[in-house]
Design a protein around this motif. Structure first.
Motif, PDB file in Angstrom:
ATOM      1  N   ALA A 146      -5.217  -5.653  -3.313  1.00 60.64           N
ATOM      2  CA  ALA A 146      -5.515  -5.698  -4.750  1.00 60.64           C
ATOM      3  C   ALA A 146      -5.524  -4.303  -5.372  1.00 60.64           C
ATOM      4  O   ALA A 146      -4.964  -4.086  -6.456  1.00 60.64           O
ATOM      5  CB  ALA A 146      -6.852  -6.396  -4.998  1.00 60.64           C
ATOM      6  N   ALA A 147      -6.141  -3.344  -4.705  1.00 60.00           N
ATOM      7  CA  ALA A 147      -6.199  -1.981  -5.241  1.00 60.00           C
ATOM      8  C   ALA A 147      -4.791  -1.387  -5.338  1.00 60.00           C
ATOM      9  O   ALA A 147      -4.468  -0.673  -6.292  1.00 60.00           O
ATOM     10  CB  ALA A 147      -7.092  -1.105  -4.374  1.00 60.00           C
ATOM     11  N   GLU A 186      -7.856  -8.963  -8.276  1.00 64.30           N
ATOM     12  CA  GLU A 186      -8.869  -9.365  -7.304  1.00 64.30           C
ATOM     13  C   GLU A 186      -8.301 -10.429  -6.377  1.00 64.30           C
ATOM     14  O   GLU A 186      -7.329 -11.099  -6.709  1.00 64.30           O
ATOM     15  CB  GLU A 186     -10.109  -9.884  -8.019  1.00 64.30           C
ATOM     16  CG  GLU A 186      -9.828 -11.072  -8.910  1.00 64.30           C
ATOM     17  CD  GLU A 186     -10.998 -11.412  -9.818  1.00 64.30           C
ATOM     18  OE1 GLU A 186     -11.296 -12.612  -9.919  1.00 64.30           O
ATOM     19  OE2 GLU A 186     -11.587 -10.512 -10.412  1.00 64.30           O
ATOM     20  N   LEU A 220      -9.319   4.338  -1.660  1.00 62.67           N
ATOM     21  CA  LEU A 220      -9.526   2.984  -2.171  1.00 62.67           C
ATOM     22  C   LEU A 220      -8.386   2.054  -1.742  1.00 62.67           C
ATOM     23  O   LEU A 220      -8.616   0.952  -1.255  1.00 62.67           O
ATOM     24  CB  LEU A 220      -9.642   3.013  -3.691  1.00 62.67           C
ATOM     25  CG  LEU A 220      -9.942   1.692  -4.388  1.00 62.67           C
ATOM     26  CD1 LEU A 220     -11.312   1.164  -3.969  1.00 62.67           C
ATOM     27  CD2 LEU A 220      -9.885   1.884  -5.890  1.00 62.67           C
ATOM     28  N   VAL A 221      -7.148   2.516  -1.907  1.00 61.49           N
ATOM     29  CA  VAL A 221      -5.980   1.711  -1.526  1.00 61.49           C
ATOM     30  C   VAL A 221      -5.965   1.478  -0.018  1.00 61.49           C
ATOM     31  O   VAL A 221      -5.732   0.362   0.445  1.00 61.49           O
ATOM     32  CB  VAL A 221      -4.669   2.382  -2.002  1.00 61.49           C
ATOM     33  CG1 VAL A 221      -3.455   1.752  -1.351  1.00 61.49           C
ATOM     34  CG2 VAL A 221      -4.558   2.292  -3.524  1.00 61.49           C
ATOM     35  N   SER A 277      -8.436   1.427   2.087  1.00 66.03           N
ATOM     36  CA  SER A 277      -9.552   0.638   2.608  1.00 66.03           C
ATOM     37  C   SER A 277      -9.528  -0.819   2.138  1.00 66.03           C
ATOM     38  O   SER A 277     -10.291  -1.636   2.637  1.00 66.03           O
ATOM     39  CB  SER A 277     -10.878   1.282   2.193  1.00 66.03           C
ATOM     40  OG  SER A 277     -11.038   1.227   0.791  1.00 66.03           O
ATOM     41  N   ASP A 278      -8.654  -1.153   1.211  1.00 65.65           N
ATOM     42  CA  ASP A 278      -8.597  -2.517   0.674  1.00 65.65           C
ATOM     43  C   ASP A 278      -7.577  -3.343   1.450  1.00 65.65           C
ATOM     44  O   ASP A 278      -6.371  -3.212   1.248  1.00 65.65           O
ATOM     45  CB  ASP A 278      -8.246  -2.471  -0.807  1.00 65.65           C
ATOM     46  CG  ASP A 278      -8.157  -3.854  -1.437  1.00 65.65           C
ATOM     47  OD1 ASP A 278      -8.560  -4.846  -0.788  1.00 65.65           O
ATOM     48  OD2 ASP A 278      -7.677  -3.943  -2.578  1.00 65.65           O
ATOM     49  N   GLU A 279      -8.063  -4.215   2.321  1.00 69.34           N
ATOM     50  CA  GLU A 279      -7.178  -5.025   3.158  1.00 69.34           C
ATOM     51  C   GLU A 279      -6.450  -6.117   2.387  1.00 69.34           C
ATOM     52  O   GLU A 279      -5.469  -6.680   2.873  1.00 69.34           O
ATOM     53  CB  GLU A 279      -7.984  -5.647   4.298  1.00 69.34           C
ATOM     54  CG  GLU A 279      -8.555  -4.625   5.251  1.00 69.34           C
ATOM     55  CD  GLU A 279      -9.453  -5.242   6.311  1.00 69.34           C
ATOM     56  OE1 GLU A 279      -9.585  -6.478   6.341  1.00 69.34           O
ATOM     57  OE2 GLU A 279     -10.015  -4.475   7.112  1.00 69.34           O
ATOM     58  N   THR A 280      -6.914  -6.450   1.176  1.00 70.25           N
ATOM     59  CA  THR A 280      -6.276  -7.513   0.395  1.00 70.25           C
ATOM     60  C   THR A 280      -5.015  -7.033  -0.317  1.00 70.25           C
ATOM     61  O   THR A 280      -4.153  -7.836  -0.665  1.00 70.25           O
ATOM     62  CB  THR A 280      -7.237  -8.079  -0.668  1.00 70.25           C
ATOM     63  OG1 THR A 280      -7.482  -7.085  -1.669  1.00 70.25           O
ATOM     64  CG2 THR A 280      -8.533  -8.537  -0.047  1.00 70.25           C
ATOM     65  N   GLN A 286       0.824  -1.206   0.000  1.00 72.06           N
ATOM     66  CA  GLN A 286       0.000   0.000   0.000  1.00 72.06           C
ATOM     67  C   GLN A 286       0.862   1.261   0.000  1.00 72.06           C
ATOM     68  O   GLN A 286       0.540   2.229  -0.694  1.00 72.06           O
ATOM     69  CB  GLN A 286      -0.946  -0.001   1.198  1.00 72.06           C
ATOM     70  CG  GLN A 286      -2.061  -1.021   1.062  1.00 72.06           C
ATOM     71  CD  GLN A 286      -2.932  -1.118   2.300  1.00 72.06           C
ATOM     72  OE1 GLN A 286      -2.467  -0.906   3.416  1.00 72.06           O
ATOM     73  NE2 GLN A 286      -4.189  -1.467   2.097  1.00 72.06           N
TER      74      GLN A 286
END
Length: 118
Positions: free
Chosen positions: A61-62, A93, A53-54, A56-59, A28
């Motif tokens: 992917a963003a 994804e 967006l980056v 908040s995305d815990e995976t 991130q």
């Protein structure tokens, strides 16, 4: 390689790649640096939207979407110097860690196509 006429051929390259994210925070941070770079060509609202967006995305992917360049993907193709990325649409994804072969039988015949060599 061009004679001045529009005789170029365009190929769509589809790649399925599974990666393991070992450090989401570092991924991130790298993506946020890219987003904040003035050369990212984002206005303030777009920049803030991508940052949120980056974050908040815990995976991750963003974040990963911001770090993949089409010309780097072409580095996967050996022995080719006369290829230039023209357009890219990238989707990242979450995955369960393995490639999902959607339809084994549809892909088996691809190896028999003309021009396919090993």
């Amino acid at each position: 390689m061009s004679d001045g006429t529009d005789t170029g051929r365009y190929l769509r390259l589809t790649v399925d790649l599974v990666v393991e994210v070992l450090d989401v925070d570092a991924l991130q941070a790298a993506a946020l640096a890219e987003i904040r770079d003035p050369q990212a060509e984002l206005n303030d609202a777009e920049r803030q939207e991508q940052i949120e967006l980056v974050n908040s995305d815990e995976t991750g992917a963003a974040a990963l979407q911001w770090l993949i360049e089409p010309d780097h993907v072409l580095g996967l193709v050996e022995h080719v110097a006369e290829v230039e990325p023209r357009e890219a649409m990238l989707g990242v994804e979450p995955s369960e860690g393995v490639l999902e072969d959607e339809d084994d039988h549809d892909h088996d015949h691809d190896h028999d196509e003309p021009g396919h060599t090993h």
